[in-house]
Design an enzyme around this catalytic site. Structure first.
Site, PDB file in Angstrom:
ATOM      1  N   SER A   5       0.841  -1.006  -0.152  1.00  0.00           N
ATOM      2  CA  SER A   5       0.038   0.064   0.142  1.00  0.00           C
ATOM      3  C   SER A   5       0.817   1.278  -0.091  1.00  0.00           C
ATOM      4  O   SER A   5       2.027   1.390   0.399  1.00  0.00           O
ATOM      5  CB  SER A   5      -0.713  -0.035   1.081  1.00  0.00           C
ATOM      6  OG  SER A   5      -1.367   1.339   1.333  1.00  0.00           O
TER       7      SER A   5
ATOM      8  N   TYR B 137      -1.675  -1.512  10.447  1.00  0.00           N
ATOM      9  CA  TYR B 137      -1.817  -1.623   9.056  1.00  0.00           C
ATOM     10  C   TYR B 137      -0.591  -1.093   8.363  1.00  0.00           C
ATOM     11  O   TYR B 137      -0.163  -1.912   7.413  1.00  0.00           O
ATOM     12  CB  TYR B 137      -3.026  -1.082   8.438  1.00  0.00           C
ATOM     13  CG  TYR B 137      -3.259  -1.017   6.941  1.00  0.00           C
ATOM     14  CD1 TYR B 137      -3.970  -1.992   6.389  1.00  0.00           C
ATOM     15  CD2 TYR B 137      -3.061  -0.049   6.230  1.00  0.00           C
ATOM     16  CE1 TYR B 137      -4.315  -2.237   5.317  1.00  0.00           C
ATOM     17  CE2 TYR B 137      -3.074  -0.012   5.120  1.00  0.00           C
ATOM     18  CZ  TYR B 137      -3.749  -1.139   4.304  1.00  0.00           C
ATOM     19  OH  TYR B 137      -3.828  -1.290   3.043  1.00  0.00           O
TER      20      TYR B 137
END
Length: 257
Positions: A147, A160
């Protein structure tokens, strides 16, 4: 005349995708089917798997499904190995992921374990399994779904972000170790795409405007644009690439936040 157009074909290849039935995983699964691959699809929801399998088999794609939580990766690997014991796996996509958007001081140990085991631990042990299969043929592609949150600081939730940063470094290290076996390991770093993880966020007009202010292309990505990158990394078109993370982000990371 010699051709310089590489193949974007996956005919004769076996590709495994985790988190295969929704959002990014579904888009990649369909794109790989269109490119001719035989598919191994992993998802928690058996009904979603059966629905996607039926759709893809109607197109002529051979599909094997495994229903299970990637946190229990040993069980999933065991089921795949029963079917593919004497066969190689050419492409493995570690797409399954999750997020719990807790502020750092409110993160619980249970949340930590869920995110780390889903996003990072499973990706490593699936990669380990895939590499063992690929070594026998001297060729393979492992693709990790990272990401932009693993590269720049965002309001994504600290755990995350940590797992996605870890995937970028894991990609580099595995590429270094396994390159001698013909195994390429690369990653994709998406910005915002319409998925189950982003659905509620993208309904907030102020939030979307904030996203677009950081995006040179001034729009949210389309899943086919991400699937195209996954096809490129799975085919011979990317054979001289390894250890890289391709950010599919509308230009977001050029700002160098």
């Amino acid at each position: 005349m010699e051709s310089y157009l590489p193949s974007f074909d996956l005919k004769g290849k076996v590709a495994a995708i985790t988190g295969a039935t929704k959002g990014i995983g579904r888009a990649i699964s369909i794109a790989y089917a269109e490119a001719g691959a035989e598919l191994i699809l992993v998802s928690r929801t058996e009904s979603d798997l059966e629905s996607l399998k039926e759709e893809l088999e109607a197109r002529g794609t051979k599909v094997f499904t495994v229903a299970g939580d990637v946190q229990k990766y040993e069980e999933i690997i065991g089921k795949i190995e029963e079917q593919y014991k004497d066969k190689t796996i050419d492409v493995w996509v570690n797409n399954a992921g999750m997020n719990i958007r807790s502020e750092a001081e409110k993160v619980t140990e249970e949340e930590w374990n869920q995110i780390v085991q889903t996003n990072m631990k499973s990706a490593f042990f699936f990669s380990q399994y895939a590499a063992k299969k690929m070594k026998s043929s001297g060729y393979g592609k492992i693709i990790n779904m990272s990401s932009v949150g693993g590269h720049v600081a965002l309001r994504t939730g600290v755990v995350y972000a940590m797992t996605k940063a870890a995937l970028i470094q894991m990609t580099k290290t595995l590429a270094l170790e396994w390159g001698k076996h013909g195994i390429r390991v690369n990653a994709i770093g998406p910005w915002y795409f319409p998925t189950a993880l982003t659905e509620k966020l993208l309904q907030d007009e102020d939030y979307v405007n904030d996203i677009l202010a950081q995006t040179p292309l001034k729009r949210i990505g389309e899943l086919k644009e991400l699937a195209g990158t996954a096809v490129f990394l799975a085919t011979e078109a990317s054979d001289y690439m390894t250890g890289q993370t391709l950010f599919v982000d509308g230009g977001m990371t050029i700002y160098g936040f």
